[in-house]
Design an enzyme around this catalytic site. Sequence first.
Site, PDB file in Angstrom:
ATOM      1  N   ASP A 275       0.855  -1.192   0.000  1.00 47.00           N
ATOM      2  CA  ASP A 275       0.000   0.000   0.000  1.00 47.00           C
ATOM      3  C   ASP A 275       0.890   1.240   0.000  1.00 47.00           C
ATOM      4  OD1 ASP A 275      -2.915   1.082   0.549  1.00 47.00           O
ATOM      5  OD2 ASP A 275      -1.548   2.195   1.885  1.00 47.00           O
ATOM      6  N   GLU A 319      -4.500   2.330  -4.466  1.00 46.61           N
ATOM      7  CA  GLU A 319      -3.046   2.405  -4.344  1.00 46.61           C
ATOM      8  C   GLU A 319      -2.444   1.116  -3.811  1.00 46.61           C
ATOM      9  OE1 GLU A 319      -4.785   4.133  -0.499  1.00 46.61           O
ATOM     10  OE2 GLU A 319      -5.273   4.060  -2.642  1.00 46.61           O
TER      11      GLU A 319
END
Length: 407
Positions: A275, A319
């Site tokens: 992430d 993301e």
Amino acid sequence: MRQRIDVEKEVRVEREVLFTYLNNIFEDNKSQYVGIQSSQTLVPLILQIAQINQQFQLHELRKLEDNIEESIASLREATSLDKRSSELVSALEEGVLGKWGMIDKQANVMRIRGRSRGRGSFVEHLAEEVASNIEFRASSITKDTSSYALSANQAVSKQITLSLALSLIVMIICCAIIFYIYKRIILRLIALTNLVEKNSDEVASFEGSDEISRLAKTFALYFERVKSQETELIRLSLSDPLTNIPNRRAFEMEMEKVIAMSKRYEWPLTVIILDVDSFKLYNDNYGHPKGDECLKAVAIGLNEVITRNTDFCARYGGEEFVAILPNIDEKGAKVKAEEIRDAIESLGIEHSKSTVSPVITASLGVATVNFVNHHNWTLTSILNTADRALYDAKTGGRNRCVFSSLP
């Protein structure tokens, strides 16, 4: 009575004179009558003339008259007569068949004989002569009718034979055309249909230079385009349009295969969830176009670290990225996870709003599964383990790796 005797005497005298003259011709062998002397028709004609005085029934005399006419006609047609011979035949015809010739005189004798009989028998003999004439004419008509019927029958038989021959020829031609159509068109269409139904690559090599082969080439081109489009559609459905790496759907499909392989060979399996730290702040500060460029750069950096053919990386969503590392234990997982984290940080993408670093960084949750003792680990359980490790990495300060393993 006196008239009958005179007429009969006159007929005998004419016959004797005629036969004496003909006899002299044959005995003297006169050169001017060579053509008629060599004819095979003359002797039968003389014999027929000799029978004239022996006839006592009018219908028999008329039959003999017809036979003599045919013989004289045959004599003219069968020999090449010179002038003298032709004159002789004409004189013979006139003396026998002409007016007041031997035939007419013999008929006159027969009439005189009939009248010389008693008055009572005249009608009877007249009826006999009429009946004889009718019988003769009926016989002639029957003969002509039979001849005509025979000719007609032969003509009909010939037409039937010709019609049957033509029908046979037409049938053979039709069979040949049907066979040609069956072999050159129907069989090839059936073969092409089977290849098309099987979606076979042999359609492209279908032999021939006619419309069917061109149709086969069209099918081959169509199949090629369909396959190309199908491949492209599969690629697009399994690829992330922004980063051009596999998407979540492709990741899940790959995970199913890798889990099955790891269970079969009892390999360890490592899954990493990555992430990007504070990416929302990055988007808010630099804008979404810059955010997209940042995600593209992270995907490239991730691909540079995941180098094995068996390894797999994908964009999981937003993301977040994921990586699959088959046959990697906990020790190898720690090394590879640190390489990934370091590669992201080394990109040097400025992030002034980050609370961790002035550049883009990432947090990683790593889950390593061992299938030696347990084979019941699933995609969900493995992802949940990696997700909990990622949560720990974020709450622990970000820009770090947290490891977790399943026994």
